[in-house]
Scaffold this motif. Sequence first.
Motif, short mmCIF file in Angstrom:
data_model
loop_
_atom_site.label_atom_id
_atom_site.label_comp_id
_atom_site.label_asym_id
_atom_site.label_seq_id
_atom_site.Cartn_x
_atom_site.Cartn_y
_atom_site.Cartn_z
N SER A 33 0.81 -1.22 0.00
CA SER A 33 0.00 0.00 0.00
C SER A 33 0.85 1.27 0.00
O SER A 33 0.41 2.31 -0.49
N THR A 34 2.05 1.20 0.54
CA THR A 34 2.91 2.38 0.59
C THR A 34 4.05 2.32 -0.42
O THR A 34 4.89 3.22 -0.46
N ILE B 228 2.57 6.26 -7.26
CA ILE B 228 2.84 6.38 -5.83
C ILE B 228 1.51 6.68 -5.14
O ILE B 228 0.80 7.60 -5.55
N GLY B 229 1.21 5.88 -4.14
CA GLY B 229 -0.10 6.05 -3.53
C GLY B 229 -1.17 5.70 -4.55
O GLY B 229 -0.98 4.85 -5.40
N ASN C 204 -4.60 -2.19 -4.53
CA ASN C 204 -3.98 -2.50 -3.24
C ASN C 204 -4.55 -3.77 -2.62
O ASN C 204 -3.83 -4.50 -1.92
N ALA D 104 9.99 -0.24 -1.76
CA ALA D 104 9.06 -0.58 -0.70
C ALA D 104 9.79 -1.09 0.53
O ALA D 104 10.97 -1.43 0.49
N GLU E 285 13.63 1.13 3.38
CA GLU E 285 13.05 0.88 2.07
C GLU E 285 14.10 0.30 1.14
O GLU E 285 15.26 0.72 1.17
#
Length: 120
Positions: free
Chosen positions: A29-30, A51-52, A72, A98, A106
């Motif tokens: 999700s991120t 992104i997002g 997602n 990620a 990350e």
Amino acid sequence: VQLQASGGGLVQAGGSLRLSCATAGIIFSTAAMSWYRQAPGKQRELVATIIGGDRENYGDFVKGRFTISRDNAKRTVNLQMNSLKPDDTAVYYCNARARRYGRSNESEFWGQGTLVTVSS
């Protein structure tokens, strides 16, 4: 971590393909999810990033022909490619920036690539 790309194949110029990348092992999700491509004899180049849910960025050569999207719930990122040209022939790679579960940093991850061939 797994990034499994699919959907490549042979298509005539002007046709469409939809690539998908299924992921596992990352906090999806991120994650910043991208598609890159590499044609024979050329450097790998960015095709699109998401992104997002709503921040998208495309390579200049896309010119409105491709759309990147993400699900997602399914942990997948897709690339809808329309109006394909022979110059779009390349191996397309899924990329994730990620965090892994249990990790605070990350990292960058790559899928195995899927071949797209556009005939004239």
